[in-house]
Design a protein around this motif. Structure first.
Motif, PDB file in Angstrom:
ATOM      1  N   GLU A 124      36.930  35.049  37.313  1.00 24.63           N
ATOM      2  CA  GLU A 124      36.483  35.947  36.248  1.00 24.63           C
ATOM      3  C   GLU A 124      35.272  35.387  35.516  1.00 24.63           C
ATOM      4  N   SER A 125      35.158  34.072  35.444  1.00 29.20           N
ATOM      5  CA  SER A 125      33.970  33.484  34.805  1.00 29.20           C
ATOM      6  C   SER A 125      32.713  33.734  35.626  1.00 29.20           C
ATOM      7  N   TYR A 126      32.888  34.051  36.907  1.00 29.16           N
ATOM      8  CA  TYR A 126      31.757  34.409  37.772  1.00 29.16           C
ATOM      9  C   TYR A 126      31.581  35.927  37.869  1.00 29.16           C
ATOM     10  N   GLY A 127      32.285  36.665  37.026  1.00 31.97           N
ATOM     11  CA  GLY A 127      32.126  38.114  36.975  1.00 31.97           C
ATOM     12  C   GLY A 127      32.894  38.880  38.024  1.00 31.97           C
ATOM     13  N   ILE A 128      33.929  38.277  38.605  1.00 32.18           N
ATOM     14  CA  ILE A 128      34.717  38.925  39.644  1.00 32.18           C
ATOM     15  C   ILE A 128      36.046  39.409  39.072  1.00 32.18           C
ATOM     16  N   ASP A 129      36.460  40.586  39.465  1.00 33.87           N
ATOM     17  CA  ASP A 129      37.771  41.109  39.092  1.00 33.87           C
ATOM     18  C   ASP A 129      38.813  40.442  39.995  1.00 33.87           C
ATOM     19  N   ALA A 130      39.611  39.539  39.416  1.00 33.92           N
ATOM     20  CA  ALA A 130      40.568  38.773  40.217  1.00 33.92           C
ATOM     21  C   ALA A 130      41.592  39.675  40.885  1.00 33.92           C
ATOM     22  N   ALA A 131      42.072  40.681  40.167  1.00 30.41           N
ATOM     23  CA  ALA A 131      43.083  41.575  40.733  1.00 30.41           C
ATOM     24  C   ALA A 131      42.545  42.320  41.946  1.00 30.41           C
ATOM     25  N   ALA A 132      41.274  42.685  41.901  1.00 29.63           N
ATOM     26  CA  ALA A 132      40.687  43.428  43.012  1.00 29.63           C
ATOM     27  C   ALA A 132      40.631  42.596  44.289  1.00 29.63           C
ATOM     28  N   LEU A 133      40.524  41.274  44.150  1.00 28.77           N
ATOM     29  CA  LEU A 133      40.459  40.412  45.336  1.00 28.77           C
ATOM     30  C   LEU A 133      41.741  40.487  46.158  1.00 28.77           C
ATOM     31  N   LEU A 134      42.852  40.783  45.492  1.00 25.48           N
ATOM     32  CA  LEU A 134      44.136  40.810  46.177  1.00 25.48           C
ATOM     33  C   LEU A 134      44.350  42.097  46.966  1.00 25.48           C
ATOM     34  N   HIS A 135      43.459  43.056  46.801  1.00 25.71           N
ATOM     35  CA  HIS A 135      43.598  44.341  47.484  1.00 25.71           C
ATOM     36  C   HIS A 135      42.595  44.515  48.615  1.00 25.71           C
ATOM     37  N   ILE A 136      41.939  43.413  48.978  1.00 24.99           N
ATOM     38  CA  ILE A 136      41.023  43.453  50.113  1.00 24.99           C
ATOM     39  C   ILE A 136      41.418  42.331  51.064  1.00 24.99           C
ATOM     40  N   SER A 137      40.837  42.318  52.238  1.00 19.36           N
ATOM     41  CA  SER A 137      41.200  41.310  53.231  1.00 19.36           C
ATOM     42  C   SER A 137      40.739  39.927  52.784  1.00 19.36           C
ATOM     43  N   PRO A 138      41.366  38.878  53.295  1.00 22.23           N
ATOM     44  CA  PRO A 138      40.915  37.525  52.956  1.00 22.23           C
ATOM     45  C   PRO A 138      39.445  37.298  53.284  1.00 22.23           C
ATOM     46  N   GLU A 139      38.986  37.868  54.405  1.00 19.28           N
ATOM     47  CA  GLU A 139      37.584  37.701  54.791  1.00 19.28           C
ATOM     48  C   GLU A 139      36.654  38.387  53.795  1.00 19.28           C
ATOM     49  N   ALA A 140      37.034  39.586  53.351  1.00 14.26           N
ATOM     50  CA  ALA A 140      36.211  40.296  52.366  1.00 14.26           C
ATOM     51  C   ALA A 140      36.228  39.575  51.026  1.00 14.26           C
ATOM     52  N   ALA A 141      37.373  39.009  50.676  1.00 15.12           N
ATOM     53  CA  ALA A 141      37.456  38.253  49.426  1.00 15.12           C
ATOM     54  C   ALA A 141      36.567  37.020  49.478  1.00 15.12           C
ATOM     55  N   GLN A 142      36.558  36.344  50.620  1.00 20.90           N
ATOM     56  CA  GLN A 142      35.677  35.187  50.774  1.00 20.90           C
ATOM     57  C   GLN A 142      34.218  35.603  50.599  1.00 20.90           C
ATOM     58  N   GLN A 143      33.843  36.704  51.207  1.00 26.62           N
ATOM     59  CA  GLN A 143      32.466  37.173  51.095  1.00 26.62           C
ATOM     60  C   GLN A 143      32.114  37.503  49.655  1.00 26.62           C
ATOM     61  N   ARG A 144      33.042  38.116  48.939  1.00 26.75           N
ATOM     62  CA  ARG A 144      32.771  38.475  47.543  1.00 26.75           C
ATOM     63  C   ARG A 144      32.619  37.215  46.685  1.00 26.75           C
ATOM     64  N   LEU A 145      33.443  36.215  46.941  1.00 27.08           N
ATOM     65  CA  LEU A 145      33.328  34.956  46.192  1.00 27.08           C
ATOM     66  C   LEU A 145      32.005  34.256  46.492  1.00 27.08           C
ATOM     67  N   ARG A 146      31.638  34.211  47.759  1.00 29.04           N
ATOM     68  CA  ARG A 146      30.379  33.544  48.130  1.00 29.04           C
ATOM     69  C   ARG A 146      29.176  34.253  47.516  1.00 29.04           C
ATOM     70  N   ALA A 147      29.274  35.575  47.399  1.00 26.67           N
ATOM     71  CA  ALA A 147      28.164  36.336  46.826  1.00 26.67           C
ATOM     72  C   ALA A 147      28.045  36.101  45.323  1.00 26.67           C
ATOM     73  N   ALA A 148      29.169  35.835  44.672  1.00 22.36           N
ATOM     74  CA  ALA A 148      29.177  35.710  43.213  1.00 22.36           C
ATOM     75  C   ALA A 148      28.921  34.289  42.727  1.00 22.36           C
ATOM     76  N   ILE A 149      29.363  33.296  43.490  1.00 25.25           N
ATOM     77  CA  ILE A 149      29.222  31.903  43.062  1.00 25.25           C
ATOM     78  C   ILE A 149      27.908  31.359  43.593  1.00 25.25           C
ATOM     79  N   PRO A 150      27.013  30.911  42.735  1.00 25.39           N
ATOM     80  CA  PRO A 150      25.710  30.411  43.213  1.00 25.39           C
ATOM     81  C   PRO A 150      25.869  29.291  44.232  1.00 25.39           C
ATOM     82  N   ALA A 151      25.015  29.291  45.220  1.00 22.89           N
ATOM     83  CA  ALA A 151      25.072  28.256  46.252  1.00 22.89           C
ATOM     84  C   ALA A 151      24.922  26.868  45.644  1.00 22.89           C
ATOM     85  N   ALA A 152      24.109  26.759  44.602  1.00 20.58           N
ATOM     86  CA  ALA A 152      23.917  25.458  43.950  1.00 20.58           C
ATOM     87  C   ALA A 152      25.219  24.941  43.344  1.00 20.58           C
TER      88      ALA A 152
END
Length: 252
Positions: A124-152
């Motif tokens: 949530e500190s990275y602007g992601i809805d935590a509950a929404a992550l549980l309603h998508i596939s693990p692969e999609a959740a990984q992609q959403r996390l990678r998109a939200a968390i800066p590579a640095a």
């Protein structure tokens, strides 16, 4: 066997633990997303440095910078920017950093467990809805996390060490497995161990400084000192200052 293995098996515990000459260490317990406490504590440490100059000192973070508290993203960003101004910064990995990297790298199936274990506040500190992550596939959740968390941020976290030795002190996140040489400790034990380490009467050729297990104040034993004072819920973030054979505490 290596130097650490020989030391572990061949030396008894010193009667007085010490840092190297003219060297000071500030070890900071589990921050867990509390930027407010971290910035306050670092200000107090800076003031301490000014009042007590020394030729060399270290700032050692014992892991679990993220999760549980509300500002994981802000803590990582703050420390990324502050690295150049901190004296000899050492960042150690905790089990919470391990869980985040594991989920992003190869095990999205552990996502629900991590979210319940403090990861919800992190995402949530990275602007992601935590509950929404549980309603998508693990692969999609990984992609959403990678998109939200800066590579640095991820590169910084991935660079954390697992232990650090300074004089007669060994710094780790959780602890060590008694009877095992330092160089042969598993990452799982360094990041996760509890009772087998906490309850052990073993004497080591060093004092172990650790976080991971919450106590109401510094937990001083003959073989270890725990400084996780539950900052995310207690509002108390603790630093242990070591210099020569002396030790003292700085807290929020």
């Amino acid at each position: 066997m290596g130097l650490f293995g020989k030391l572990f098996q061949g030396r008894s515990a010193p009667t007085a633990f010490s840092t190297p000459p003219n060297t000071r260490a500030y070890a900071i317990g589990d921050v867990h997303g509390r930027l407010d406490l971290l910035s306050e504590l670092l200000s107090k440490i800076d003031k301490d440095r000014q009042q007590r100059p020394t030729s060399r000192d270290y700032t050692i973070f014992l892991g679990d910078l993220i999760d549980r508290g509300p500002q994981s993203a802000e803590v990582i960003d703050y420390l990324l920017r502050a690295r150049s101004t901190l004296n000899q910064p050492i960042f150690l990995a905790g089990n919470h950093e391990e869980m985040l990297l594991r989920i992003l790298r190869n095990d999205g199936r552990q996502l629900a467990e991590w979210l319940n274990y403090g990861g919800r506040q992190c995402v949530e500190s990275y602007g992601i809805d935590a509950a929404a992550l549980l309603h998508i596939s693990p692969e999609a959740a990984q992609q959403r996390l990678r998109a939200a968390i800066p590579a640095a941020h991820l590169e910084f976290i991935a660079s954390f060490a697992d232990s650090f030795r300074l004089g007669d002190y060994l710094f780790v996140h959780a602890g060590i497995r008694p009877g095992i040489a330092v160089e042969e400790q598993t990452i799982a034990d360094l990041h996760w161990i509890r009772e087998d380490f906490l309850d052990s009467p073993a004497r080591y050729p060093f004092m172990v400084i650790h976080g991971h297990t919450i106590s109401s104040g510094p937990d001083e034993q003959h073989n270890r000192i725990g400084i996780d004072t539950g900052a995310y819920s207690s509002g108390i973030l603790t630093a242990l200052c070591l210099e020569g054979t002396e030790r003292r505490y700085i807290t929020t």
